[in-house]
Design a protein around this motif. Sequence first.
Motif, short mmCIF file in Angstrom:
data_model
loop_
_atom_site.label_atom_id
_atom_site.label_comp_id
_atom_site.label_asym_id
_atom_site.label_seq_id
_atom_site.Cartn_x
_atom_site.Cartn_y
_atom_site.Cartn_z
N ASN A 155 0.85 -1.19 0.00
CA ASN A 155 0.00 0.00 0.00
C ASN A 155 0.88 1.24 0.00
N VAL A 156 0.28 2.42 0.04
CA VAL A 156 1.04 3.67 0.01
C VAL A 156 1.89 3.82 1.26
N ASP A 157 1.37 3.41 2.39
CA ASP A 157 2.12 3.50 3.64
C ASP A 157 3.42 2.71 3.55
N TYR A 158 3.33 1.50 3.03
CA TYR A 158 4.52 0.66 2.90
C TYR A 158 5.48 1.22 1.84
N LEU A 159 4.93 1.81 0.78
CA LEU A 159 5.77 2.44 -0.25
C LEU A 159 6.60 3.57 0.36
N LEU A 160 5.94 4.45 1.11
CA LEU A 160 6.65 5.57 1.73
C LEU A 160 7.69 5.09 2.74
N GLU A 161 7.31 4.09 3.51
CA GLU A 161 8.24 3.54 4.50
C GLU A 161 9.47 2.94 3.83
N SER A 162 9.25 2.24 2.72
CA SER A 162 10.36 1.62 2.00
C SER A 162 11.32 2.66 1.44
N ILE A 163 10.76 3.76 0.94
CA ILE A 163 11.60 4.82 0.38
C ILE A 163 12.41 5.52 1.48
N ILE A 164 11.74 5.90 2.55
CA ILE A 164 12.35 6.74 3.57
C ILE A 164 13.31 5.97 4.48
N HIS A 165 13.04 4.70 4.73
CA HIS A 165 13.86 3.94 5.67
C HIS A 165 15.01 3.17 5.02
N LYS A 166 15.13 3.24 3.69
CA LYS A 166 16.26 2.55 3.08
C LYS A 166 17.54 3.34 3.31
#
Length: 323
Positions: A133-144
Amino acid sequence: MLWNKEEQYTEVPFEKEADLEEAVHFVKDALFGSTRIYLDDKKKIGQKGNTNNLPDGYLIDLTNKQDPKIFVVENDLASHQHLKHIAVQILEFSLSFESSKVKVKNIIKEMLQKRPVEWKKCEAFAKSNGYENVDYLLESIIHKKDSFNALLIIDELGDELETVLISRFKFPVEVTTLKRYQSESGKLLYEFEPFLNEVTEDTEKIDISDIDTIVIPAREDGFKEVFIDENCWYAIRLNSSMIPKIKYIAAYQVAPISAITHIAEVKSIEQWKDTNKYILHFAEPAQKIKSIPLGKIKGKAPQSPRYSSRDRILNAKSLDNVF
């Protein structure tokens, strides 16, 4: 001055940063393109008691399906800010970003939720690229790892500022300029290069996620003395956010040869002396490949560095297949 037979336009400098921010919002679709989302709500980031900052906005870049990015945006007027101020501001943004990634994600998510069109665009990207979902997309981008990217939008960029941004930071800092012109009748024109336009031009046939090679035009003397004898190539302008992708460099020898003839693995990329350009050192001497000549499509001969992939180059019959 910009001129045609009907009207002439003279430059109208931005007096306040708010004027520049308004202009960025007005031209955002043309400036950033359809695969990027500009969010210009101002929300403070950083941990309580530590460095706190107020970015002018965020740019979600969904161009690369394998590596979506988020840029923290700073809008500045060159006439109002000292070089040191701009550099310090961007550094503080990076510190606040790294110390409050959960907060940053929640801020961006809230901004998107207020914009149904942009939310649906992120939702569609997430669904088609393996994110729940969008939440997981944002988390994946920001926490890498190495997730911080900065974008400076300014009305005028001097060589000194560009050099400072290259030499001071280990993270990517992209810079774009925006100017405003007005006619006697009050019509406005805006001057800018679309964000990462050089990359966009080279991704008509190749996915940006496949890019790993920079192709440079070389004259005979420079090719022999530097590319072949010194195993390097210098004084190259590069987009800072593209540097991590560059694994190879290919040489296009200009007329009368008019072909890509050699390719080399890149060992390192460093600032070239005290300039706003770079030097690429080779891991080993360049290898001669089957010549890739000009094709039938006019304008394919590189006049400046161009992006492609090693596999595409080695399998190409002409430059029509490279870019």
